[in-house]
Motif scaffolding. Sequence first.
Motif, PDB file in Angstrom:
ATOM      1  N   VAL A  45       0.851  -1.200   0.000  1.00 46.67           N
ATOM      2  CA  VAL A  45       0.000   0.000   0.000  1.00 46.67           C
ATOM      3  C   VAL A  45       0.883   1.245   0.000  1.00 46.67           C
ATOM      4  CG1 VAL A  45      -2.040  -0.981   1.114  1.00 46.67           C
ATOM      5  CG2 VAL A  45      -0.139  -0.196   2.523  1.00 46.67           C
ATOM      6  N   PRO A  46       0.352   2.381  -0.449  1.00 47.23           N
ATOM      7  CA  PRO A  46       1.149   3.618  -0.438  1.00 47.23           C
ATOM      8  C   PRO A  46       1.279   4.190   0.964  1.00 47.23           C
ATOM      9  CG  PRO A  46      -1.040   4.049  -1.305  1.00 47.23           C
ATOM     10  CD  PRO A  46      -0.951   2.562  -1.110  1.00 47.23           C
ATOM     11  N   ALA A  47       2.473   4.610   1.322  1.00 55.01           N
ATOM     12  CA  ALA A  47       2.705   5.214   2.639  1.00 55.01           C
ATOM     13  C   ALA A  47       2.394   6.704   2.637  1.00 55.01           C
ATOM     14  CB  ALA A  47       4.160   5.003   3.056  1.00 55.01           C
ATOM     15  N   SER A  48       2.229   7.291   1.447  1.00 51.16           N
ATOM     16  CA  SER A  48       1.928   8.710   1.328  1.00 51.16           C
ATOM     17  C   SER A  48       1.231   8.949  -0.003  1.00 51.16           C
ATOM     18  CB  SER A  48       3.219   9.540   1.416  1.00 51.16           C
ATOM     19  OG  SER A  48       4.111   9.170   0.373  1.00 51.16           O
ATOM     20  N   ASP A  54      -6.740   5.264   1.549  1.00 53.24           N
ATOM     21  CA  ASP A  54      -7.202   3.962   1.071  1.00 53.24           C
ATOM     22  C   ASP A  54      -6.249   2.861   1.503  1.00 53.24           C
ATOM     23  OD1 ASP A  54      -9.548   4.743  -0.207  1.00 53.24           O
ATOM     24  OD2 ASP A  54      -8.518   5.211  -2.083  1.00 53.24           O
ATOM     25  N   GLY A  55      -4.954   3.162   1.486  1.00 55.01           N
ATOM     26  CA  GLY A  55      -3.966   2.183   1.926  1.00 55.01           C
ATOM     27  C   GLY A  55      -4.129   1.829   3.389  1.00 55.01           C
ATOM     28  N   ALA A  56      -4.428   2.826   4.206  1.00 54.25           N
ATOM     29  CA  ALA A  56      -4.643   2.561   5.632  1.00 54.25           C
ATOM     30  C   ALA A  56      -5.869   1.682   5.841  1.00 54.25           C
ATOM     31  CB  ALA A  56      -4.808   3.884   6.383  1.00 54.25           C
ATOM     32  N   THR A 305     -10.639   3.307  11.495  1.00 52.12           N
ATOM     33  CA  THR A 305     -10.082   3.587  10.177  1.00 52.12           C
ATOM     34  C   THR A 305     -11.158   3.474   9.113  1.00 52.12           C
ATOM     35  OG1 THR A 305      -7.956   2.668  10.862  1.00 52.12           O
ATOM     36  CG2 THR A 305      -8.315   2.922   8.497  1.00 52.12           C
ATOM     37  N   ASP A 306     -11.212   4.463   8.233  1.00 55.93           N
ATOM     38  CA  ASP A 306     -12.154   4.406   7.119  1.00 55.93           C
ATOM     39  C   ASP A 306     -11.735   3.283   6.177  1.00 55.93           C
ATOM     40  OD1 ASP A 306     -13.471   4.902   4.594  1.00 55.93           O
ATOM     41  OD2 ASP A 306     -13.939   6.896   5.342  1.00 55.93           O
ATOM     42  N   ALA A 307     -12.696   2.450   5.760  1.00 57.35           N
ATOM     43  CA  ALA A 307     -12.366   1.314   4.891  1.00 57.35           C
ATOM     44  C   ALA A 307     -11.835   1.767   3.542  1.00 57.35           C
ATOM     45  CB  ALA A 307     -13.604   0.440   4.690  1.00 57.35           C
ATOM     46  N   GLY A 308     -12.242   2.949   3.101  1.00 60.25           N
ATOM     47  CA  GLY A 308     -11.794   3.430   1.810  1.00 60.25           C
ATOM     48  C   GLY A 308     -12.399   2.630   0.665  1.00 60.25           C
TER      49      GLY A 308
END
Length: 388
Positions: A45-48, A54-56, A305-308
């Motif tokens: 997943v993207p860290a930034s 969405d990654g979180a 955390t939002d599921a995204g």
Amino acid sequence: MRGVRRGAGWAALTVSATLLASCGMVSALGDDDAGEQSATVAVLVPASGWQEADGAGVLAAVEAAIGATADDIGGWTVEVAAVDENGAELGDEVGELVDGDLIAVIGGLSTEAVRAVQPVLDDESVLFVSPADVDPVHTRGANPSAPLRPYRSYFRTAVGDESPAAALGRYAVTGLAASAVAVVDGGDAREAAAFADAVGAAGGEVVARGTVADVAAVVTAAEEDGARAVFVSGTSNAATETAEEVRRTGLDATLLGAAAFEADDSDSGDDGVPEGVRDGAVTATTAELDPTRGASLPSNADTGTDAGAYGAAAYDAATAVGTVLDRCLPPASSASAARRGCVGEMVQLDFAGVTGEVAFDAFGDRDGGTVAFSVLRDGRWRPVADQE
């Protein structure tokens, strides 16, 4: 013995691979865990950047699902650790993880990330499941008329939302090698536009276009400009008129249609084929699964955390991986020794996920989760994949 834990944060998993920060432990490890084997599930997943949230959501969903399905595998500790998919040397970093106790990878929110790691993971039979990727090339190759799975260890729980008309536009150029095509609007301008836009995006050109009232002029122009495919939108009446005009002029072109081939009005023949449509015509039908189906995820309820956009599909991906690990890890001497067996177990899965039934077809896609192409043979629609 319980043995699921989260990565400790953005730190070195191997010499150069970085881990995403994880809060808390799925299951704390005690002194009696010392003799256990370890296996790592990496979350790509993207860290930034713009997809960081969405990654979180993906990470939280994976942690929850792995904790629920792989927390009691005798003799094994399973760690969940995230890798930044935006890393400059992503392929090399994942390669180093492969040299360790990597057992599976979940994620890949960008096309670039998926393509960077697919060959690295497939070479070592590491299970790779994406909850976001819907590029048909990644599972079926570049030619829709002769689908070929490029990576045996790659699967995805994502459901594509490409329209059948757009899929046919891509098929015309990449599958039929039709650089020039014609479009007959038989009553659905949006469908005709979707096809034409997809043709242009694939590098082809619409050389003739008009309504069904002008079908003779459209087909004549198509013949003059060397069109190798003709798409008709709208109703089955429009399909019948277009097919008859193509046959009358002797145009050597494949007839394509989506809604127009559903034979929903008076000009319909046997087996749901519009009158006049002959063998060789190609249609596409939409995915049977809903790509926007919502779900309540334990990970989000527990962490806030939002599921995204991809959390639900990530939860199902991790449930699939955790279920597989429970089967393939116990008899193995190491994570690397278990990899091939894990891939083999994946194709046997069939369970009720939060995004619907989860099972995989011969290409690693969700059963019913992609646009399906069919060709008319002996008066019946048959899957294109069966025509090789």
